[in-house]
Design a protein around this motif. Structure first.
Motif, PDB file in Angstrom:
ATOM      1  N   ALA G  46       1.002  -1.015  -0.143  1.00 34.95           N
ATOM      2  CA  ALA G  46       0.074   0.055  -0.046  1.00 34.95           C
ATOM      3  C   ALA G  46       0.739   1.263  -0.079  1.00 34.95           C
ATOM      4  O   ALA G  46       0.749   2.464  -0.663  1.00 34.95           O
ATOM      5  CB  ALA G  46      -0.768   0.171   1.207  1.00 34.95           C
ATOM      6  N   ILE G  47       1.866   1.197   0.784  1.00 35.78           N
ATOM      7  CA  ILE G  47       2.761   2.383   0.890  1.00 35.78           C
ATOM      8  C   ILE G  47       3.598   2.534  -0.653  1.00 35.78           C
ATOM      9  O   ILE G  47       3.689   3.419  -1.359  1.00 35.78           O
ATOM     10  CB  ILE G  47       3.938   2.150   1.800  1.00 35.78           C
ATOM     11  N   ARG G  48       4.177   1.445  -1.044  1.00 39.18           N
ATOM     12  CA  ARG G  48       4.915   1.337  -2.251  1.00 39.18           C
ATOM     13  C   ARG G  48       4.148   1.602  -3.563  1.00 39.18           C
ATOM     14  O   ARG G  48       4.460   2.340  -4.424  1.00 39.18           O
ATOM     15  CB  ARG G  48       5.587  -0.193  -2.598  1.00 39.18           C
ATOM     16  N   LYS G  49       2.868   1.044  -3.642  1.00 40.35           N
ATOM     17  CA  LYS G  49       2.181   1.046  -4.853  1.00 40.35           C
ATOM     18  C   LYS G  49       0.871   1.772  -4.726  1.00 40.35           C
ATOM     19  O   LYS G  49       0.083   1.925  -5.749  1.00 40.35           O
ATOM     20  CB  LYS G  49       1.835  -0.264  -5.394  1.00 40.35           C
ATOM     21  N   GLY G  50       0.493   2.366  -3.510  1.00 39.49           N
ATOM     22  CA  GLY G  50      -0.666   3.098  -3.584  1.00 39.49           C
ATOM     23  C   GLY G  50      -2.094   2.231  -3.466  1.00 39.49           C
ATOM     24  O   GLY G  50      -3.114   2.921  -3.256  1.00 39.49           O
ATOM     25  N   PHE G  51      -1.932   1.112  -3.209  1.00 43.07           N
ATOM     26  CA  PHE G  51      -3.058   0.346  -3.192  1.00 43.07           C
ATOM     27  C   PHE G  51      -2.669  -0.964  -2.535  1.00 43.07           C
ATOM     28  O   PHE G  51      -1.556  -1.558  -2.964  1.00 43.07           O
ATOM     29  CB  PHE G  51      -3.507  -0.018  -4.418  1.00 43.07           C
ATOM     30  N   PRO G  52      -3.347  -1.726  -1.667  1.00 42.00           N
ATOM     31  CA  PRO G  52      -2.914  -3.017  -0.958  1.00 42.00           C
ATOM     32  C   PRO G  52      -2.913  -4.241  -1.970  1.00 42.00           C
ATOM     33  O   PRO G  52      -3.518  -4.039  -3.023  1.00 42.00           O
ATOM     34  CB  PRO G  52      -3.877  -2.978   0.078  1.00 42.00           C
ATOM     35  N   GLU G  53      -2.226  -5.272  -1.499  1.00 45.06           N
ATOM     36  CA  GLU G  53      -2.218  -6.268  -2.129  1.00 45.06           C
ATOM     37  C   GLU G  53      -3.616  -6.687  -2.732  1.00 45.06           C
ATOM     38  O   GLU G  53      -4.686  -6.587  -1.512  1.00 45.06           O
ATOM     39  CB  GLU G  53      -1.550  -7.697  -1.346  1.00 45.06           C
TER      40      GLU G  53
END
Lengths: 254, 254, 254, 254, 254, 254, 254, 254
Positions: G46-53
């Protein structure tokens, strides 16, 4: 060394006319012979299979082909076949073996030092669907002929004008084994096999374009033949078809 | 109606013991017979090809199969084979033809009203690579047997333990024609064909998984066999292999 | 820079015989080095993987190859391998690196400034099915040898005359790791793997024609091997097979 | 019968503690044993390959599996593995062999009458890319473990969140052999192999959909790996990967 | 004629500074223009899509290319791109358009008569996995640059030495759109996309051999990426990737 | 000999103006004629199918083509078409038949000794998607024209700028039969067929690259057309499309 | 934990309102969390890509899905998506998470504990070619909506009646990003992309039969699009298309 | 609404017997009608193409089919065809439309409220190769019949007994258009097309097994037909073949 040559040798030993030492030397390479590390020539094949090893020319240098032929010609005087050999390599080989004959229409080179002799009463018929399929058909013809069979041919009788095929009905019905060579949709083997009892060897060719996919369409057509007396060899494999036809034609002679 | 039955009929006409009218009625359907619009039974096939039409059960209803069998059994008393028929349909058919035998391990139904008789001195050997290939091998075995051949079998002798194959060497060398059934990498036909003169019919099976692609790996392996006395039939086509083997085994009898 | 060279450098720093500044300069490029924007040479690979980066020659210009070799040869004196390089490019490279040796039968160029040294007690055996498969087998042989292994070879022992293979049984059983190179139906790895405990790396080659599909038939055959001690690399990937065999042969040495 | 058992038997004969007749009876089936015509169990395999034949459950009936297990368990007390066996067949087998254990997550049944014993100092690491790949990874794990190896696992560390992989760097670098199981694009083996010296066995799985084509995408990805210490087994072939890994891990023990 | 040019023309008509007749003449070919029967140049495209038609050089003669360029250059002074054009044809074209620049490393010819101008605050990053992938990457770079974007590159950072990629982490995280070009197993886009929020355009290349199948392995790998911010263009389609990246980078500017 | 010529000949016999012997000689080759063993020219085809056999030039030597043309030109004065013939072979043929015309843009050679005459009131429209598809479209155009049809063309109206197509709406709606030639994604036939009642013959071309797979993408697109008045011919088969279009256009004339 | 939650936590530590120990406990699992050995949940995403797994439901048990959701819902209150989940598994999950909503027409389950909020001024348009393509289109719609975008749809506007598409021209031209979902020949994305500047994400579906090959025809059509503002995702991958569209629509927001 | 209904309506407006308002209401939906968001029924198709939209049943719910039929039946009283609909869905539909007839042998449902009327003097002949191909042949038959053509059939006349085909020679030569339906090797269209002038629409079926690959073998065979008056539709696409045949048969009527 073929089966007959082997029996003669052993009888000579039995009769005392050949010493055990000499027989041993002679037989040492019977299983196979190492040719300069790049080939293990299977001399035993003529005994086991009734015909010596055949040289697949593609991917071998002229020098390698000559080397293998030398080893084979020393071991036996059976016919030697080289398949898939272009004219350039063939010329190199003919320098070493002037008696060899190159058949450019089939990319085959044949070294035949004695008449093969006919080994079966049956006869093999090779049929091609189109003019462009003739090189593959010729390869089948030459192979079967070299192996000691009566062989005849009918060329250019594809299914788009099927009366051309039916005009040869009598000849077709007389054949013991039939090789059918066809490209494009590969439908001819089904039609031929539907007319006869004899086994049909189907050879797909890479003749065609587009969705022929270099012979895949013809290959699949033949594998899915609705006639049951059909079996198939690899695309463009005229040699294999001629060999298989000979093997069938000579089953009585086994 | 097979070739012999036809000759008898014509001789009766020649001798005057059968009227032309009756002969005509009898012969009317010899070319083929329309069965309720859904099938044109090829009664001429037994004359032309030495064996009557075989019913491909897949995609036909029980009712259609019974209809075709009825037409065939009226026209001749030759054996009737139904291939690719499941147990459910087979039960339906057996209600109409109680003498028919269902071979569940080969998904075949056979209606044999007289002994086929042996039509060749040769013999056919059916070899399977693995236990899972047996259903296809059985289909080949039953087909060749029904067509009047001596047939024997060797099962589960794959190349991962090749000594199992070599233990049967004598039996293998005695065969006139060999059917080799194998899935996975399909290597067995090459090895067997390398041991003998006899023609080898290779049958790829869909046994395996993943990159076996339902028999494609085995099929390609067999088409590219480095042994030349090999020809190939469709994946899982035990019937075709048995038929082709019979066709080969009976070439002397043509 | 390999693992040993790195330890020496760090010990020199620890002993004070090398200043931190000099060590830092030396280590700056250890991760990777940008060569004129077109390559990031992975100097760290020799430490991480026990062998430096290998140059894939195909699709690179002679100039790019020389540039990468220069960067590598400055960083370490390990052997440098260039694979898939034709004779023309090889000649260009030899002008810059006269000590490099070009092996035309394997399309490899090797720059070896010190003896690799043998890093394992085990031995690797490379087997080829046919004469035409030798170039790929040679690539495997040269790679494994350059990486510090005992390597031996057996060529031209295909399954069509399987006694040729069995004649080498003792040698085969002694091998720690076996690379088997085969085209056409690709059956040889299954047969070899069925004879031994050792791991077998199977290499399909593009040798063949028609339904061989440039090595796909052999590849599928090997992936579906009924022997379980087999794993497969890409078509014609002799280099990968030699590398993997070395990796296996040196697991004790890790 | 494994190598040790064979030596004991022969020593007994040498010492006179076992009569030649009894030894002969014992050894008669050592090459292989015919089980009711449908299987030729290769008892020699344990001697030749260090591990007995493994039963491929798919396409065999419960009865056939039990029959083969009976023959095997009489001949030796080595572990017996049955792969690709569903829960229903497994229950049937357990009735006959109550000690057998069924691992439903890997579709394997294991009959282990004595501890396998650890045959190598090395260790095997099995990594899976996703949760859905675990069944295949488990099959590899159980196979390698049954064959006498230290085996550990890391699951669900795919390349979309590559830091999860790097968190296990130490464990990965300690492994002697690594099995990497991945579906979809199959990229994980390349990344893992790029980190280590050890040989990596890549197992593509059929996990995915659409253009994954049941594992073809992953298979091709792994065959084209830009890391060279990678070799590949068939799609979903966890068993083969575990076997190959064991074969590699025990090369010192040959 | 682009959107701005059209507005100016219409405003001139509105103001009376351009007669209706002249405007009509000017606009007649705006939809498309027939060039000697072999091409219908889509002049309307610059208005509709923000960028004029791009000429696909492959399969066109030099004469046809020059003809289309002439029609285009008369209609507007936007940049003209010709893709997939070899050096020979390029020389022919440069004779007619001396200002055109040929980029031999990308097989592109660009005729740019005014500076494109930067149309977005965002930036596009083009990454290539290997040195051999650079031509395709260059095509993407030149296309995106010609279309008015900030573009930067990172070359030769494949997954076999993944630390080379991580060294550029900051640059990667700053990009608005990323084009990733890779052959062989095509794993790089998954890894890159796993690191960022930005959309990733994946371009498979035909770099590789054997089971790479001319880019199919890479294509399938990318289509099955386990990272979700990835979409794919055709094999070797650097132009399409650059165009798509520009289209994305300029969505704010629509 | 076409249908009209045959009727004239028979009427002459009936009227006594032609002797039975001469008629017999004339008719002897009507079924087919053997040309030096390599071809069986189907002279009956003009009667049966309304158009004489067409010579597929690919895979035939110049000499074979001339031989077949000689046999055909003696038998009838209908037009003779040679397809897939390169400029070199064409020059050879023109030496023997100076009236023959070579169309290099379609690789066709046409020997037309009398005007074909228009055999239908309908008209055929040939549409190509791109400039690179024109050679295939020309082959269709020339074939249909030679067979006696009104034929017109529209070139370069692909779906990326679909207004170019709609501009020709009236012409499209007037056509009796439409041939649509397209490479790449092959979407044009669906769009055209959605606009009209007339039957559409779709011709995929090998124009494109990468995942176009030499026309497979276009072929599949056309086979899966969501418009129902579409049928498809082989990749690049402009000749077949023109022939089929003529066959349709002349159904009233049967 | 998303980027905002992380900053708040660190600010609390800086202000002294959160002890280092507590912060450490909280952050321990930030990289990823091991869930019972079968999953490593990537909380850092969520931090890295703006959306959780996002949870790929296929091949996971209900229990595994619930386990992963529990770990995720403890770590953050972002929306949780489960794709490719059937109604049976969905019911199991809803027992554990009663707030989750199952969308049976898209086989998705969504647990949304707070409104996603709109993260971009742009808007995404999802178009489907046929009624049967709607499930895939719905998956794209729900994904993009859950990720915080304005999303609208147009369904059943295939190219066989292209006026239906043109009737929506204004809506199409207003879209920032367009997702086009089509089966059969997959021609719609080319036509749509030819009308607009916006980037088009093409999604092939498995709708169709025969030579559609489960979506391959559509996939190839889209990869070979003659419009350049097109990129493609996997067959039936509505989720990926929605995710990619969101990634593009939010590039301004990065 | 078909062409005639439209003319009547406009004439009524012209004569003043229909107000402009009412005409407008009537014509509002003529282009297409939105049915509950899941379908855009193309009412204009009957005018443009001479036959209304046909409903592809596969992948639609019974409810959706009924909804579309309702919209269509309100707009016009032309025949409504639903293809690829199973018996279960058909029963649902018949509840709503009791006059609809379900043809289970072709999986078609037909709602015909007035006699179609014969729109051409020509006649269409549908031929099937085997009994198992009949369902596809029936679909072609019913489609062509519903569209207002004379249609006849010949079933089960495959090439394995080609005399069955020749017995129908007269009927075959009388046909204006011929549809040939065949599975397995798909050879029948070539043979039929070789006999006649008429255009032949070839329909491959998925009948067969193994290397038939679900109809691919037949499809390729037909695409590579050596007869030129052949064009091909998708595998099992009896509907498309009937539609195309009707389109051809009615070209005089355009």
């Amino acid at each position: 060394m073929n089966e007959k040559e082997l029996r003669l040798l052993l009888e000579s030993v039995a009769k005392g006319s050949l010493s055990v030492e000499k027989a041993q030397t002679h037989l040492k390479n019977i299983a196979f012979e190492d040719v300069d590390g790049y080939a293990n020539v299977d001399h035993h094949r003529a005994i086991r299979k009734g015909f010596p090893e055949v040289i697949f020319g593609q991917g071998k240098t002229s020098q390698q082909i000559v080397g293998i032929m030398s080893a084979m010609s020393k071991a036996s005087d059976e016919v030697i076949l080289v398949t898939r050999i272009g004219s350039e390599k063939a010329l190199d080989v003919i320098k070493a073996f002037p008696d060899a004959q190159f058949h450019s229409d089939a990319n085959m080179l044949i070294l035949s030092r004695k008449e093969p002799g006919i080994k079966s009463d049956g006869n093999i018929l090779v049929i091609s669907a189109g003019t462009s399929d003739i090189p593959v058909a010729k390869e089948a013809y030459l192979t079967a002929k070299s192996m000691g069979n009566h062989v005849t041919t009918i060329f250019d009788v594809g299914v788009a004008g099927i009366h051309r095929l039916f005009a040869h009905r009598a000849k077709i019905e007389r054949a013991s084994v039939i090789v059918v060579v066809a490209g494009m949709e590969g439908a001819l083997p089904s039609v031929v096999a539907g007319m006869v009892k004899a086994p049909v060897i189907a050879v797909p060719t890479s003749v065609g374009y587009g969705a022929g996919f270099g012979g895949i369409a013809a290959l699949l057509g033949m594998l899915n033949s609705c006639s049951s007396n059909v079996a198939v060899v690899n695309i463009d494999n005229g040699f294999g078809a001629g060999y298989m036809a000979s093997s069938i034609n000579q089953i009585a002679a086994h």
